[in-house]
Design a protein around this motif. Structure first.
Motif, PDB file in Angstrom:
ATOM      1  N   PHE A  17       1.525   6.644  -6.947  1.00  0.00           N
ATOM      2  CA  PHE A  17       0.422   7.512  -7.371  1.00  0.00           C
ATOM      3  C   PHE A  17       0.759   8.978  -7.127  1.00  0.00           C
ATOM      4  O   PHE A  17       0.528   9.834  -7.985  1.00  0.00           O
TER       5      PHE A  17
ATOM      6  N   MET B 141      -6.593   3.080  -8.449  1.00  0.00           N
ATOM      7  CA  MET B 141      -5.540   4.093  -8.380  1.00  0.00           C
ATOM      8  C   MET B 141      -4.942   4.349  -9.758  1.00  0.00           C
ATOM      9  O   MET B 141      -4.557   5.489 -10.087  1.00  0.00           O
TER      10      MET B 141
ATOM     11  N   GLY C 277       0.815  -1.211   0.000  1.00  0.00           N
ATOM     12  CA  GLY C 277       0.000   0.000   0.000  1.00  0.00           C
ATOM     13  C   GLY C 277       0.846   1.257   0.000  1.00  0.00           C
ATOM     14  O   GLY C 277       0.512   2.243  -0.669  1.00  0.00           O
TER      15      GLY C 277
ATOM     16  N   ARG D  20      -7.573  -1.861  -4.606  1.00  0.00           N
ATOM     17  CA  ARG D  20      -7.476  -0.424  -4.865  1.00  0.00           C
ATOM     18  C   ARG D  20      -6.503  -0.125  -6.004  1.00  0.00           C
ATOM     19  O   ARG D  20      -6.500   0.976  -6.549  1.00  0.00           O
TER      20      ARG D  20
ATOM     21  N   GLY E 234      -2.039  11.773   1.412  1.00  0.00           N
ATOM     22  CA  GLY E 234      -2.192  10.722   0.412  1.00  0.00           C
ATOM     23  C   GLY E 234      -2.175   9.335   1.031  1.00  0.00           C
ATOM     24  O   GLY E 234      -2.978   8.469   0.670  1.00  0.00           O
ATOM     25  N   LEU E 235      -1.252   9.116   1.988  1.00  0.00           N
ATOM     26  CA  LEU E 235      -1.177   7.814   2.660  1.00  0.00           C
ATOM     27  C   LEU E 235      -2.446   7.543   3.464  1.00  0.00           C
ATOM     28  O   LEU E 235      -3.012   6.443   3.408  1.00  0.00           O
TER      29      LEU E 235
ATOM     30  N   SER F 297       0.635   3.957  -3.074  1.00  0.00           N
ATOM     31  CA  SER F 297       0.255   5.354  -2.836  1.00  0.00           C
ATOM     32  C   SER F 297       1.392   6.304  -3.170  1.00  0.00           C
ATOM     33  O   SER F 297       1.161   7.420  -3.651  1.00  0.00           O
ATOM     34  N   THR F 298       2.644   5.874  -2.949  1.00  0.00           N
ATOM     35  CA  THR F 298       3.800   6.711  -3.293  1.00  0.00           C
ATOM     36  C   THR F 298       3.925   6.876  -4.797  1.00  0.00           C
ATOM     37  O   THR F 298       4.167   7.989  -5.302  1.00  0.00           O
TER      38      THR F 298
ATOM     39  N   PHE G 201      -5.304   6.811   1.101  1.00  0.00           N
ATOM     40  CA  PHE G 201      -5.257   5.488   0.481  1.00  0.00           C
ATOM     41  C   PHE G 201      -5.764   4.414   1.437  1.00  0.00           C
ATOM     42  O   PHE G 201      -6.620   3.599   1.077  1.00  0.00           O
TER      43      PHE G 201
END
Length: 271
Positions: free
Chosen positions: A39, A220, A32, A216, A177-178, A36-37, A181
């Motif tokens: 993205f 994403m 995850g 996800r 953002g983290l 997310s990073t 997510f």
């Protein structure tokens, strides 16, 4: 399976989802974090760097973006009126208006601003601000002792603090953002728990949360593409979570098939 390989398989290979349940919590968290990073880098940081580089640096970009203005003795003057009304996929509806020739803050009512999440309206003597909280604040420049300013003095004062602002903004965006997510994965897991009950696929919420983090991934990817195209998609977040819900459903179909596989028997030669 390698985390980077899982990134690819999570998009197209539904049969890989039952195997994700075997992953330990630390690996799932790293997945995850990586997703997310990536993205953030592709959809937020890279467009920002591209835009700044296109103007030849942050100062030149600010000089182009900020119109010529003067604020003196609590009265604002701007060379030309500015009006921006748009929808941003991260901040919602945005309204930014500056008109020092007309008393626009008196003409705009709170009802007019209901469609916007972020608002800044300025005229010669007054301003209106609306942030994510939803409350509308009206103020007069004379209420604040901010001195006299023009564009050049403003940019000159901003130069020393620009790196601090950029780093602070970067840290805030990364943390947001983290959180966003993993919060989105939680919502997906809740949706998955409903699907699981309907499908008769009994899974613990911890397992559903693991699946949700992987589910996800395609959403994403869709969100990343959307951040680069100048197109407004109605009900974007419903579609976004709908994609994850679809992947959860397909994943649980394969998990149920794995559980329901009959035990293979072999003939031993004995009667």
């Amino acid at each position: 399976m390698n985390i980077f390989v899982e990134l690819v398989h999570s998009v197209y290979d539904f049969k890989s989802y039952p195997g994700y349940l075997k992953n330990k919590g630390g690996k799932v968290f790293l997945y995850g974090l990586l997703l997310s990073t990536l993205f953030f880098l592709v959809s937020v940081l890279l467009p920002a760097i591209t835009a700044i580089a296109g103007f030849g640096g942050f100062i030149n970009m600010a000089r182009e973006a900020i119109p010529d203005f003067e604020l003196e003795d609590g009265r604002l003057w701007v060379e030309e009126p500015v009006e921006i009304q748009q929808y941003d996929s991260y901040q919602g509806g945005i309204c930014f208006r500056v008109d020092t020739e007309n008393p626009i803050t008196e003409e705009i009512t709170d009802v007019d601003l209901l469609a916007f999440d972020q608002v800044l309206v300025l005229d010669a003597e007054h301003g209106i601000v609306k942030a994510e909280g939803g409350s509308v604040i009206r103020f007069s420049y004379k209420d604040f002792d901010i001195g006299n300013w023009d564009r050049e003095s403003f940019l000159k004062e901003m130069v020393p603090v620009i790196p601090v602002i950029l780093w602070a903004g970067l840290i805030i965006l990364v943390c947001a953002g983290l959180f966003g997510f993993f919060a989105g994965a939680f919502v997906t897991a809740v949706i998955g728990s409903i699907q699981s009950a309907v499908m008769g696929c009994r899974l613990k919420f911890g397992d559903l949360y693991k699946l949700a983090i992987y589910a996800r991934t395609p959403a994403m990817v869709f969100k990343t593409v959307y951040s680069w195209i100048p197109l407004f998609i109605p009900y974007f977040y419903i579609i976004n979570f709908g994609i994850s819900a679809f992947y959860m459903w397909k994943a649980m179909q394969h998990i149920r098939e794995e559980y329901q596989k009959p035990t293979q028997s072999y003939w031993t030669g004995e009667p």
